[in-house]
Write an enzyme that holds these catalytic residues in place. Structure first.
Site, PDB file in Angstrom:
ATOM      1  N   HIS A   1      12.112  15.028 -29.265  1.00  0.00           N
ATOM      2  CA  HIS A   1      10.851  16.004 -30.264  1.00  0.00           C
ATOM      3  C   HIS A   1       9.402  16.085 -29.283  1.00  0.00           C
ATOM      4  CE1 HIS A   1      10.376  18.885 -32.852  1.00  0.00           C
ATOM      5  NE2 HIS A   1       9.081  17.906 -33.600  1.00  0.00           N
TER       6      HIS A   1
ATOM      7  N   ARG B   1      18.590  19.566 -26.879  1.00  0.00           N
ATOM      8  CA  ARG B   1      16.752  19.113 -26.181  1.00  0.00           C
ATOM      9  C   ARG B   1      17.014  17.505 -25.670  1.00  0.00           C
ATOM     10  NH1 ARG B   1      14.656  16.420 -31.177  1.00  0.00           N
ATOM     11  NH2 ARG B   1      14.861  14.273 -29.943  1.00  0.00           N
TER      12      ARG B   1
ATOM     13  N   TYR C   1      18.572   7.638 -33.109  1.00  0.00           N
ATOM     14  CA  TYR C   1      19.706   8.774 -33.800  1.00  0.00           C
ATOM     15  C   TYR C   1      20.615   9.244 -33.057  1.00  0.00           C
ATOM     16  CZ  TYR C   1      15.989  11.411 -32.607  1.00  0.00           C
ATOM     17  OH  TYR C   1      14.739  12.392 -31.295  1.00  0.00           O
TER      18      TYR C   1
END
Length: 393
Positions: A289, A285, A298
């Site tokens: 998200h 990805r 993160y």
């Protein structure tokens, strides 16, 4: 700006530096040569042979290859446009597929018209392959409808927000068509995060026991929001199928040819009465998200940049150019088509009505409720306060 360049994202901090959450981001390395990974097209655009899966793309023509490239380019453009529209306040939320185009287009083009598809909420490329107008995908994210298309018109179910629940729906549907003796299959899409849901495990059990004609297509983009895959499993996800009694295979999710071939194989197994298959499309990805997420909190830039070098669109373009299957005229025409699609999407969304702000109070209780009535009145007063400000009161 070229279409491929929409994959690029300005780095907000370098890998290994402290994020806004006060935590140190670290780059996770992916294997450069995974023997478990089915690959037909390398990141450099080189065609590699595979004795088991080559036959499933043996008949592919240069026109077919250009079609796959077009699918990925236009899907990416639509996705980028939707992201921009959300940033402009036209959509409430958007779940981008950036980086996952090959997994979706390859698997989507492997389906037959009579197959039935159960998506999650990120399968914009699969929707494109099933003939769903891209603008119909946006009504739900604007809050003006619950999907915007008839699932039975394209054998493409409405988007599912509840994580993993569509795998049970797909399994039940597959069990039903098996009892009807239909010569078709079902494919259910989900992500690596959903693989930890009980619904997915239950669907594996039922599909195996009843030999249901269903393909479970897991897009392992390696991040369940901020949770890396290694926090969810001790083994590669495709190996979980063994415990339920059916085969699993891991495919290069950035290789559209490999995704096409492996999904064709799995769907043929299903139609032939051989039961379920788990396909793990190992991809990445490249964006957030959803538009409410900040991935720089993160994960590090080094990891993202490494995967951008494996971009699925650039990979196929290199192959098309090296094989003389496409010229500059083709790419220029596609760029113009991409611009036209972006304009159509913008105009369609801005022509949609605003969401009904009071719809959230409907259907909460069958017979109404005093607390809901009170909340509705409070919300009405809140909305009215904006009219007072605009009127100068």
């Amino acid at each position: 700006m070229t279409v491929e360049s929409t994959a690029a994202r300005k780095p907000r901090r370098s890998a290994g530096t402290k994020s806004t959450a006060g935590k140190t981001t670290t780059a996770r390395k992916s294997p450069s040569a995974d023997p478990e990974l089915v690959q037909l097209l390398t990141p450099e655009g080189k065609r590699v042979k595979n004795a088991e899966y080559d036959k499933y793309v043996a008949g592919i023509t240069p026109e077919d290859l250009r079609g796959l490239y077009r699918d990925m380019v236009l899907t990416r453009r639509f996705d980028a446009e939707a992201t921009s529209l959300q940033r402009q306040g036209e959509l409430g939320l958007w779940a981008s597929l950036l980086g996952q185009e090959a997994a979706q287009i390859g698997s989507g083009r492997a389906t037959r018209e009579d197959d039935y598809v159960f998506p999650t909420y990120r399968e914009h490329g699969v929707a494109w392959c099933r003939g769903v107008d891209p603008t119909n995908l946006l009504g739900m994210f604007r809050g003006v409808n619950n999907g915007g298309w008839d699932p039975n018109s394209n054998n493409f179910q409405l988007y599912t927000i509840v994580i993993g629940s569509q795998t049970l729906h797909a399994t039940g549907y597959a069990m039903g068509i098996a009892k009807d003796g239909a010569d078709s299959a079902v494919i259910a899409y989900f992500g690596d995060g959903a693989s930890s849901q009980g619904d997915v495990a239950e669907s594996f059990t039922f599909s195996a026991v009843y030999n249901a004609p269903v393909v479970f297509f897991c897009q392992n983009n390696q991040w369940a929001i901020s949770e890396p895959t290694e926090k969810q499993t001790r083994v590669p996800l495709y190996q979980r199928a063994q415990g339920f009694g059916f085969p699993g295979v891991r495919v290069d999710g950035n290789d559209v040819l490999a995704c096409l071939a492996v999904t064709k194989w799995a769907l043929e197994r299903a139609r032939g009465g051989e039961g379920p298959t788990l396909v793990e499309a190992y991809t990445y990805r490249m964006g957030a998200h959803t538009t409410s997420d900040d991935p720089t909190r993160y994960r590090g830039d080094e990891e993202r940049l490494a995967w951008e070098a494996k971009d699925p669109i650039l990979r196929l373009r290199r192959y098309l150019e090296a094989s003389n299957h496409a010229d500059e005229g083709f790419f220029a025409e596609l760029e113009a088509e991409s611009e036209a699609l972006g304009k159509r999407v913008r105009e369609a969304v801005r022509a949609m009505p605003d969401p009904d702000h009071f719809a959230i109070f409907e259907n909460v209780y069958a017979d109404g409720h005093a607390l809901v009535d009170e909340e509705r009145a409070q919300f009405a007063a809140y909305q009215a306060s904006f009219a007072d400000v605009e009127g100068g009161h």
